[in-house]
Design a protein around this motif. Structure first.
Motif, PDB file in Angstrom:
ATOM      1  N   VAL A 127      -8.525 -30.581  14.747  1.00  0.00           N
ATOM      2  CA  VAL A 127      -8.711 -31.496  13.615  1.00  0.00           C
ATOM      3  C   VAL A 127      -9.885 -31.037  12.755  1.00  0.00           C
ATOM      4  CG1 VAL A 127      -9.345 -33.858  12.971  1.00  0.00           C
ATOM      5  CG2 VAL A 127      -7.668 -33.460  14.797  1.00  0.00           C
ATOM      6  N   GLN A 128     -10.998 -30.686  13.378  1.00  0.00           N
ATOM      7  CA  GLN A 128     -12.186 -30.268  12.633  1.00  0.00           C
ATOM      8  C   GLN A 128     -11.926 -29.019  11.783  1.00  0.00           C
ATOM      9  OE1 GLN A 128     -14.970 -32.121  12.432  1.00  0.00           O
ATOM     10  NE2 GLN A 128     -13.957 -33.583  13.778  1.00  0.00           N
ATOM     11  N   ILE A 129     -11.138 -28.101  12.316  1.00  0.00           N
ATOM     12  CA  ILE A 129     -10.819 -26.869  11.580  1.00  0.00           C
ATOM     13  C   ILE A 129      -9.977 -27.172  10.347  1.00  0.00           C
ATOM     14  CG2 ILE A 129      -9.418 -24.750  11.701  1.00  0.00           C
ATOM     15  CD1 ILE A 129     -10.386 -24.514  14.630  1.00  0.00           C
ATOM     16  N   LEU A 130      -9.099 -28.152  10.442  1.00  0.00           N
ATOM     17  CA  LEU A 130      -8.173 -28.464   9.352  1.00  0.00           C
ATOM     18  C   LEU A 130      -8.764 -29.376   8.284  1.00  0.00           C
ATOM     19  CD1 LEU A 130      -4.897 -28.946  11.409  1.00  0.00           C
ATOM     20  CD2 LEU A 130      -5.523 -26.985   9.996  1.00  0.00           C
ATOM     21  N   LEU A 131      -9.921 -29.972   8.533  1.00  0.00           N
ATOM     22  CA  LEU A 131     -10.517 -30.886   7.553  1.00  0.00           C
ATOM     23  C   LEU A 131     -10.953 -30.119   6.306  1.00  0.00           C
ATOM     24  CD1 LEU A 131     -12.762 -33.216   9.744  1.00  0.00           C
ATOM     25  CD2 LEU A 131     -10.559 -33.740   8.707  1.00  0.00           C
ATOM     26  N   PRO A 132     -10.724 -30.700   5.127  1.00  0.00           N
ATOM     27  CA  PRO A 132     -11.174 -30.029   3.901  1.00  0.00           C
ATOM     28  C   PRO A 132     -12.697 -30.113   3.768  1.00  0.00           C
ATOM     29  CG  PRO A 132     -10.289 -32.193   3.387  1.00  0.00           C
ATOM     30  CD  PRO A 132     -10.048 -31.965   4.856  1.00  0.00           C
ATOM     31  N   MET A 133     -13.278 -29.094   3.155  1.00  0.00           N
ATOM     32  CA  MET A 133     -14.727 -29.075   2.946  1.00  0.00           C
ATOM     33  C   MET A 133     -15.134 -30.139   1.923  1.00  0.00           C
ATOM     34  SD  MET A 133     -16.077 -26.830   4.902  1.00  0.00           S
ATOM     35  CE  MET A 133     -17.662 -26.490   4.205  1.00  0.00           C
ATOM     36  N   LYS A 134     -14.378 -30.228   0.842  1.00  0.00           N
ATOM     37  CA  LYS A 134     -14.659 -31.174  -0.230  1.00  0.00           C
ATOM     38  C   LYS A 134     -13.537 -32.198  -0.246  1.00  0.00           C
ATOM     39  CE  LYS A 134     -16.565 -30.785  -4.816  1.00  0.00           C
ATOM     40  NZ  LYS A 134     -16.762 -29.900  -5.948  1.00  0.00           N
ATOM     41  N   ARG A 135     -13.886 -33.474  -0.247  1.00  0.00           N
ATOM     42  CA  ARG A 135     -12.884 -34.539  -0.182  1.00  0.00           C
ATOM     43  C   ARG A 135     -12.938 -35.344  -1.471  1.00  0.00           C
ATOM     44  NH1 ARG A 135     -15.869 -34.683   5.251  1.00  0.00           N
ATOM     45  NH2 ARG A 135     -14.660 -33.105   6.288  1.00  0.00           N
ATOM     46  N   LEU A 136     -11.903 -35.209  -2.280  1.00  0.00           N
ATOM     47  CA  LEU A 136     -11.871 -35.850  -3.595  1.00  0.00           C
ATOM     48  C   LEU A 136     -10.645 -36.745  -3.737  1.00  0.00           C
ATOM     49  CD1 LEU A 136     -12.843 -32.731  -5.729  1.00  0.00           C
ATOM     50  CD2 LEU A 136     -14.339 -34.566  -4.940  1.00  0.00           C
ATOM     51  N   CYS A 137     -10.751 -37.723  -4.634  1.00  0.00           N
ATOM     52  CA  CYS A 137      -9.653 -38.677  -4.866  1.00  0.00           C
ATOM     53  C   CYS A 137      -8.334 -37.977  -5.176  1.00  0.00           C
ATOM     54  CB  CYS A 137      -9.996 -39.594  -6.034  1.00  0.00           C
ATOM     55  SG  CYS A 137     -11.338 -40.736  -5.707  1.00  0.00           S
ATOM     56  N   MET A 155      -6.969 -35.692  -3.797  1.00  0.00           N
ATOM     57  CA  MET A 155      -6.289 -35.270  -2.577  1.00  0.00           C
ATOM     58  C   MET A 155      -5.544 -36.430  -1.913  1.00  0.00           C
ATOM     59  SD  MET A 155      -9.480 -33.160  -1.063  1.00  0.00           S
ATOM     60  CE  MET A 155      -8.794 -31.795  -0.159  1.00  0.00           C
ATOM     61  N   ASN A 156      -5.481 -37.593  -2.571  1.00  0.00           N
ATOM     62  CA  ASN A 156      -4.843 -38.771  -2.000  1.00  0.00           C
ATOM     63  C   ASN A 156      -3.389 -38.486  -1.632  1.00  0.00           C
ATOM     64  OD1 ASN A 156      -4.903 -41.655  -1.362  1.00  0.00           O
ATOM     65  ND2 ASN A 156      -3.456 -41.845  -3.041  1.00  0.00           N
ATOM     66  N   GLU A 157      -2.988 -38.957  -0.465  1.00  0.00           N
ATOM     67  CA  GLU A 157      -1.609 -38.801   0.007  1.00  0.00           C
ATOM     68  C   GLU A 157      -0.688 -39.569  -0.935  1.00  0.00           C
ATOM     69  OE1 GLU A 157       1.848 -38.224   2.348  1.00  0.00           O
ATOM     70  OE2 GLU A 157       0.042 -37.089   1.999  1.00  0.00           O
ATOM     71  N   GLY A 158       0.399 -38.942  -1.342  1.00  0.00           N
ATOM     72  CA  GLY A 158       1.330 -39.595  -2.260  1.00  0.00           C
ATOM     73  C   GLY A 158       0.881 -39.380  -3.691  1.00  0.00           C
ATOM     74  N   LYS A 159       0.410 -40.440  -4.333  1.00  0.00           N
ATOM     75  CA  LYS A 159      -0.003 -40.384  -5.735  1.00  0.00           C
ATOM     76  C   LYS A 159      -1.491 -40.053  -5.839  1.00  0.00           C
ATOM     77  CE  LYS A 159      -0.479 -43.331  -9.748  1.00  0.00           C
ATOM     78  NZ  LYS A 159      -0.587 -44.716 -10.161  1.00  0.00           N
ATOM     79  N   PRO A 160      -1.848 -38.942  -6.493  1.00  0.00           N
ATOM     80  CA  PRO A 160      -3.271 -38.603  -6.655  1.00  0.00           C
ATOM     81  C   PRO A 160      -4.020 -39.691  -7.422  1.00  0.00           C
ATOM     82  CG  PRO A 160      -1.881 -36.752  -7.238  1.00  0.00           C
ATOM     83  CD  PRO A 160      -0.972 -37.930  -7.050  1.00  0.00           C
ATOM     84  N   ARG A 172      -3.590 -36.520   3.930  1.00  0.00           N
ATOM     85  CA  ARG A 172      -2.609 -36.054   4.910  1.00  0.00           C
ATOM     86  C   ARG A 172      -3.110 -34.755   5.543  1.00  0.00           C
ATOM     87  NH1 ARG A 172       2.195 -37.781   5.618  1.00  0.00           N
ATOM     88  NH2 ARG A 172       3.422 -36.770   7.204  1.00  0.00           N
ATOM     89  N   LEU A 173      -3.179 -34.756   6.864  1.00  0.00           N
ATOM     90  CA  LEU A 173      -3.637 -33.595   7.622  1.00  0.00           C
ATOM     91  C   LEU A 173      -2.439 -32.992   8.334  1.00  0.00           C
ATOM     92  CD1 LEU A 173      -6.364 -32.186   8.414  1.00  0.00           C
ATOM     93  CD2 LEU A 173      -6.220 -33.478  10.522  1.00  0.00           C
ATOM     94  N   LYS A 174      -2.219 -31.703   8.105  1.00  0.00           N
ATOM     95  CA  LYS A 174      -1.070 -31.030   8.684  1.00  0.00           C
ATOM     96  C   LYS A 174      -1.473 -29.609   9.040  1.00  0.00           C
ATOM     97  CE  LYS A 174       3.780 -31.265   7.769  1.00  0.00           C
ATOM     98  NZ  LYS A 174       4.837 -31.586   6.853  1.00  0.00           N
ATOM     99  N   GLY A 175      -1.032 -29.124  10.209  1.00  0.00           N
ATOM    100  CA  GLY A 175      -1.359 -27.755  10.568  1.00  0.00           C
ATOM    101  C   GLY A 175      -0.841 -27.373  11.938  1.00  0.00           C
ATOM    102  N   ASN A 176      -1.000 -26.096  12.270  1.00  0.00           N
ATOM    103  CA  ASN A 176      -0.540 -25.529  13.541  1.00  0.00           C
ATOM    104  C   ASN A 176      -1.626 -24.643  14.128  1.00  0.00           C
ATOM    105  OD1 ASN A 176       2.264 -26.491  13.386  1.00  0.00           O
ATOM    106  ND2 ASN A 176       2.375 -25.098  11.645  1.00  0.00           N
TER     107      ASN A 176
END
Length: 179
Positions: free
Chosen positions: A123-133, A135-140, A80-84
């Motif tokens: 979008v590029q600014i809000l992307l996480p550097m490290k993407r791991l399971c 971080m799954n939306e809802g249930k990790p 989930r990507l969220k930001g302002n």
């Protein structure tokens, strides 16, 4: 990059005050940009533009989901990507004026802004550097144990004694004898 008319804001004929825009950023939007590791996207952008005689202020809010592969085990997951972000465009400026990451100077002849590149930057600014399971939306999610076992088998362990060439051992002894 081609100009996409749905992301162009024509400000020259607008009255002073607030104006709203809504955009959806899907896979077709990112085809012209670097996807940076995500496969599918469904992002909603809500924008309020405040216009006056000297500037345009864009208040951008993003919310949506992107699909990534875990950096550790390659399992697909939804993030989930969220930001302002707020962007300011100064009207009737000169080419000599300085710009920064959130302030842009528009020439007298400009009457519209293509927001596509600004939306991609957000979008590029809000992307996480490290993407791991996790971080799954809802249930990790937990990383794939089979893949982690394979990684462990091929990685070098810090606990293994390092075999040192005997010639270097003799040099190390000389060095320690001097001290």
């Amino acid at each position: 990059m081609r100009i996409r008319s749905e992301y162009i804001v024509e400000f020259s004929g607008l009255k002073n005050g607030s104006h709203t825009y809504d955009w959806t950023l899907g896979d077709a939007f990112f085809d012209g940009f670097n996807r940076d590791g995500f496969q599918q996207s469904n992002l909603q952008i809500a924008c309020r533009m405040d216009k006056d005689e000297t500037m345009l202020v864009f208040h951008l809010s993003i919310d949506g989901v992107l699909n990534f592969d875990c950096d550790r085990c390659l399992t697909p997951f939804t993030y989930r990507l969220k930001g302002n972000k707020t962007l300011v465009f100064k009207l009737n400026g000169s080419a000599n004026e300085e710009e920064d990451e959130d302030l842009f100077v528009l020439d007298d002849s400009e009457y519209q802004i293509d927001m596509a590149s600004h939306l991609n930057d957000l979008v590029q600014i809000l992307l996480p550097m490290k993407r791991l399971c996790q971080m799954n939306e809802g249930k990790p999610l937990a990383c794939d144990p089979e893949m982690l076992a394979k990684l462990e088998a091929y990685s070098t362990s810090a606990e293994e004694p390092e075999h040192i060439d005997p010639r270097w051992e003799k040099l190390q002894q000389l060095k320690s004898d001097d001290n």
